[in-house]
Every structure is written in C-alpha cells, then in structure tokens.
Design a protein around this motif. Sequence first.
Motif, PDB file in Angstrom:
ATOM      1  N   LEU A 145       0.816  -1.215   0.000  1.00 28.92           N
ATOM      2  CA  LEU A 145       0.000   0.000   0.000  1.00 28.92           C
ATOM      3  C   LEU A 145       0.851   1.267   0.000  1.00 28.92           C
ATOM      4  O   LEU A 145       0.444   2.284  -0.551  1.00 28.92           O
ATOM      5  CB  LEU A 145      -0.928   0.017   1.212  1.00 28.92           C
ATOM      6  CG  LEU A 145      -1.931  -1.117   1.333  1.00 28.92           C
ATOM      7  CD1 LEU A 145      -2.787  -0.918   2.573  1.00 28.92           C
ATOM      8  CD2 LEU A 145      -2.805  -1.208   0.081  1.00 28.92           C
ATOM      9  N   ALA A 146       2.013   1.217   0.645  1.00 27.92           N
ATOM     10  CA  ALA A 146       2.863   2.409   0.718  1.00 27.92           C
ATOM     11  C   ALA A 146       4.303   2.011   1.016  1.00 27.92           C
ATOM     12  O   ALA A 146       4.550   1.153   1.875  1.00 27.92           O
ATOM     13  CB  ALA A 146       2.360   3.369   1.792  1.00 27.92           C
ATOM     14  N   VAL A 147       5.227   2.620   0.296  1.00 32.36           N
ATOM     15  CA  VAL A 147       6.651   2.485   0.590  1.00 32.36           C
ATOM     16  C   VAL A 147       7.048   3.693   1.442  1.00 32.36           C
ATOM     17  O   VAL A 147       6.733   4.840   1.105  1.00 32.36           O
ATOM     18  CB  VAL A 147       7.490   2.426  -0.696  1.00 32.36           C
ATOM     19  CG1 VAL A 147       8.975   2.325  -0.366  1.00 32.36           C
ATOM     20  CG2 VAL A 147       7.060   1.241  -1.565  1.00 32.36           C
ATOM     21  N   LEU A 148       7.727   3.423   2.552  1.00 24.83           N
ATOM     22  CA  LEU A 148       8.066   4.448   3.532  1.00 24.83           C
ATOM     23  C   LEU A 148       9.546   4.795   3.495  1.00 24.83           C
ATOM     24  O   LEU A 148      10.349   4.118   2.853  1.00 24.83           O
ATOM     25  CB  LEU A 148       7.710   3.946   4.941  1.00 24.83           C
ATOM     26  CG  LEU A 148       6.292   3.419   5.169  1.00 24.83           C
ATOM     27  CD1 LEU A 148       6.176   2.845   6.570  1.00 24.83           C
ATOM     28  CD2 LEU A 148       5.270   4.518   4.931  1.00 24.83           C
ATOM     29  N   ASP A 149       9.921   5.836   4.226  1.00 24.77           N
ATOM     30  CA  ASP A 149      11.308   6.209   4.539  1.00 24.77           C
ATOM     31  C   ASP A 149      12.147   6.471   3.293  1.00 24.77           C
ATOM     32  O   ASP A 149      12.984   5.657   2.894  1.00 24.77           O
ATOM     33  CB  ASP A 149      11.965   5.140   5.411  1.00 24.77           C
ATOM     34  CG  ASP A 149      13.229   5.665   6.083  1.00 24.77           C
ATOM     35  OD1 ASP A 149      13.627   6.818   5.796  1.00 24.77           O
ATOM     36  OD2 ASP A 149      13.815   4.936   6.897  1.00 24.77           O
ATOM     37  N   TRP A 150      11.939   7.649   2.702  1.00 26.04           N
ATOM     38  CA  TRP A 150      12.621   8.026   1.468  1.00 26.04           C
ATOM     39  C   TRP A 150      13.841   8.913   1.714  1.00 26.04           C
ATOM     40  O   TRP A 150      14.311   9.605   0.813  1.00 26.04           O
ATOM     41  CB  TRP A 150      11.631   8.727   0.540  1.00 26.04           C
ATOM     42  CG  TRP A 150      10.574   7.790   0.044  1.00 26.04           C
ATOM     43  CD1 TRP A 150       9.413   7.437   0.670  1.00 26.04           C
ATOM     44  CD2 TRP A 150      10.606   7.064  -1.189  1.00 26.04           C
ATOM     45  NE1 TRP A 150       8.710   6.524  -0.088  1.00 26.04           N
ATOM     46  CE2 TRP A 150       9.419   6.280  -1.239  1.00 26.04           C
ATOM     47  CE3 TRP A 150      11.499   6.997  -2.257  1.00 26.04           C
ATOM     48  CZ2 TRP A 150       9.128   5.442  -2.320  1.00 26.04           C
ATOM     49  CZ3 TRP A 150      11.202   6.167  -3.324  1.00 26.04           C
ATOM     50  CH2 TRP A 150      10.036   5.402  -3.353  1.00 26.04           C
ATOM     51  N   GLU A 151      14.369   8.888   2.918  1.00 28.03           N
ATOM     52  CA  GLU A 151      15.475   9.790   3.265  1.00 28.03           C
ATOM     53  C   GLU A 151      16.692   9.603   2.360  1.00 28.03           C
ATOM     54  O   GLU A 151      17.401  10.565   2.050  1.00 28.03           O
ATOM     55  CB  GLU A 151      15.899   9.573   4.722  1.00 28.03           C
ATOM     56  CG  GLU A 151      17.002  10.526   5.150  1.00 28.03           C
ATOM     57  CD  GLU A 151      17.511  10.251   6.553  1.00 28.03           C
ATOM     58  OE1 GLU A 151      18.417  10.986   6.978  1.00 28.03           O
ATOM     59  OE2 GLU A 151      17.019   9.325   7.210  1.00 28.03           O
ATOM     60  N   LEU A 152      16.956   8.382   1.928  1.00 27.61           N
ATOM     61  CA  LEU A 152      18.154   8.099   1.138  1.00 27.61           C
ATOM     62  C   LEU A 152      17.876   8.064  -0.361  1.00 27.61           C
ATOM     63  O   LEU A 152      18.744   7.692  -1.144  1.00 27.61           O
ATOM     64  CB  LEU A 152      18.760   6.769   1.583  1.00 27.61           C
ATOM     65  CG  LEU A 152      19.249   6.745   3.030  1.00 27.61           C
ATOM     66  CD1 LEU A 152      19.699   5.341   3.407  1.00 27.61           C
ATOM     67  CD2 LEU A 152      20.373   7.745   3.248  1.00 27.61           C
ATOM     68  N   SER A 153      16.686   8.464  -0.770  1.00 31.55           N
ATOM     69  CA  SER A 153      16.341   8.410  -2.191  1.00 31.55           C
ATOM     70  C   SER A 153      17.097   9.467  -2.983  1.00 31.55           C
ATOM     71  O   SER A 153      17.472  10.520  -2.467  1.00 31.55           O
ATOM     72  CB  SER A 153      14.835   8.612  -2.370  1.00 31.55           C
ATOM     73  OG  SER A 153      14.424   9.884  -1.895  1.00 31.55           O
ATOM     74  N   THR A 154      17.305   9.163  -4.268  1.00 31.63           N
ATOM     75  CA  THR A 154      17.999  10.078  -5.159  1.00 31.63           C
ATOM     76  C   THR A 154      17.827   9.569  -6.586  1.00 31.63           C
ATOM     77  O   THR A 154      17.082   8.625  -6.837  1.00 31.63           O
ATOM     78  CB  THR A 154      19.500  10.177  -4.800  1.00 31.63           C
ATOM     79  OG1 THR A 154      20.113  11.212  -5.561  1.00 31.63           O
ATOM     80  CG2 THR A 154      20.223   8.860  -5.031  1.00 31.63           C
ATOM     81  N   LEU A 155      18.493  10.192  -7.544  1.00 31.72           N
ATOM     82  CA  LEU A 155      18.625   9.611  -8.876  1.00 31.72           C
ATOM     83  C   LEU A 155      19.877   8.745  -8.860  1.00 31.72           C
ATOM     84  O   LEU A 155      20.925   9.159  -8.361  1.00 31.72           O
ATOM     85  CB  LEU A 155      18.762  10.698  -9.943  1.00 31.72           C
ATOM     86  CG  LEU A 155      17.563  11.612 -10.184  1.00 31.72           C
ATOM     87  CD1 LEU A 155      17.845  12.516 -11.381  1.00 31.72           C
ATOM     88  CD2 LEU A 155      16.276  10.831 -10.405  1.00 31.72           C
ATOM     89  N   GLY A 156      19.773   7.549  -9.408  1.00 27.46           N
ATOM     90  CA  GLY A 156      20.929   6.666  -9.395  1.00 27.46           C
ATOM     91  C   GLY A 156      20.696   5.441 -10.237  1.00 27.46           C
ATOM     92  O   GLY A 156      19.715   5.339 -10.985  1.00 27.46           O
TER      93      GLY A 156
END
Length: 357
Positions: A235-246
């Motif tokens: 339903l939901a993916v959490l904790d995007w603190e480390l997200s970026t383009l890669g």
Amino acid sequence: MDRSAQNSGTTEVRDAHRFDDAILDQWLKNHVADYAGPLTVRQFKGGQSNPTYRLDTPGRSYVMRRKPPGKLLPGAHAIDREYRVIDALGRQDFPVARALGLCEDPSIIGTAFYVMEMVEGRIFWEAHFPEVPAAERAAYFDAMNATIAALHRIDPEAAGLGDYGKPGNYFERQIGRWSKQYLGDAEAGRVAPMDRLVEWLPANIPHEDDEEVRVIHGDFRCDNMIFHATEPKVLAVLDWELSTLGHPLSDFAYHLMMYRMPVGFLAGLEGRDLAALGIPSEADYVAAYCARTGRTGIPDLDFYIAFNMFRLAAIVHGIKGRLVRGTAASAHAAAMAEGLEPLAELAWRQAERAAAR
C-alpha cells in the motif's frame, strides 16, 4: 533481537524529541486541508534517523517526520527531499503515503518537518514473514519485487524529478560520499574492513557503457513497506530519506541483501530453509526482477551487493557517531551500532566474492 517488538507501535514522545503540541496543532489548522483537533501526539518506536510521530485527531490520523534536534552532519536528514519525492511519486500512482504539508521553519517545533497521511496496514519486520502462512509467502515476495520494479520503470523526467540527483557516475560519487562520511566521523572510530573497502570499491566499479538513471529508494526492504491488512499488496513504501537519482541495480541489490544477511541480523535470510518457508531463491527473485525490467541478467551482482553493504555499514557508523554525540533518534541505536563490525566484515567478503569471479 526481536525487531518486531522493538520497532512496532508507538510510545510516549522521548524527552529529546518533545515540542509544543499546541503550536503544531495551530500549524496543522493553517496548512492541512480538513484538519480538526484536538491533537494527540505519540512517537513511533522505529526509525534510526528522522524521528517519526503519529498524530491522532477524533476524525483522522496523520504521520509526521522531522529532522532530529542537535548537531547534524551536512546534507543529512533532508526532510524537504523526502517530501518532494513522495509527492511526485504519488502523482505517478506509485504506492506512497499522500503528502499533506511541509514546514521548513524551525521556529514551529524546533526543526523542519512534514506531514503525510496515515496508511493503515501491516509492516513485516522480518524478511521471512513469520506472520504469513508458508503457502502465501511467495506472493508477498512477488509484491515486493513488483513494487521495486515499478519504481525503476518510472521516468524521472516525467515524474518531475529530473533534477532530483546528479545523473551519471553514480557508483563513483556514492562511494566517494560514503567514504568521506565514514572517514569524517572520527567520533565513531575506524573499522579495518571499511578501510579496505574504501580502497577496493572505487578501483573495481563495473564499466557502464550507458548508465541508467532512475529514482532509487535507497533503503528498500520489507519493514519500509506497509502491506494490505489481509492481502499480498504493498500500500505504501516508507522512509525516502536516502532516495535520489541513481543506478537501479544499486537499489535492487540493496533490497537483495536480505538473502546474504545472516539470520538475526537486519532481517537476514542467510541460513534459513527458503524452500520450506515458501520463499523464492535469490536466483528466482533476481530473474523475476529482470523479467519485469527487461534485463537478461545482472553479471556484476556481487559488486553491487558489496557496495551496498559498505554503504549500509557507513550508515550504521553514522548511527554510532550520533549515539556518541547524543543525537540518535532511536532507543535501539546502541544495538544497531554493535552490528557495525560484523556488517563491515560481511561487506568485505562480498568484495572478495566479486574479485574471485
């Protein structure tokens, strides 16, 4: 370590993370549509980096994530980036909690924060999904696989995230970033396998003729997903603190680490009887992701996993540093910090495995 018991549910707000509830209540009235108090605030037990709170009102519940108080490393705890990515991905019909409001004014509760919807469902803290019957586990793994593949099929430009990170040279930049963070946090000390990896990784980056660029989550694992209460659906993916383009293979390899982590360490599956548990093998899981993303295989998988274990060890090293400085957000930071050296040793073994090929 019983991660489910330690991380599930809420507790009273920790002394170091308290703020004036009345001021937050007023901000919510002014910035969140249809908000109506009175407000009750509890703190989620889980979370190593950004303190996370459950906000309850008589008619609705919300979640708030904030920067931790105290001295912070440069570039860390980028709450505004988290908010931006979940807002953009939600518009692409990717499963995230709906973004409701961002506050970058530290005068409100002491640090920047954002508010999102509260998604009700189940979080599984152990990668072998002990709460699920063996006959159903493959479907839950397939749901995770389908979700990360869907993320990697999103065009960053079409999602409005074309400038969410620097394109190209992803591994070179990331190895440099985490090496610098590791070497720069003197209070957390040095670890011999990490020192070896700082030298080995940049010298062994696979050649990429046409490097792919996608939005990557950076911490994609079962306990960062909310599943439907009764169905194998994310339903939901959490904790995007480390997200970026890669590079998407970096992101997938991080997720795949569960197969090579030992039982009892960060939801590891290594050593479990996967067939008896109804869990697909690593090879089958890789093949399913490749089929969904149009790949024929992942030849340099061992390097990607070594890199990710190094990166995770650098993050744990940072947790140890925050523990020393007294700014760790989780009550279980000390337990995480104790795993630093075993994780670094495991990362080095992956490097040796990659070098042997």
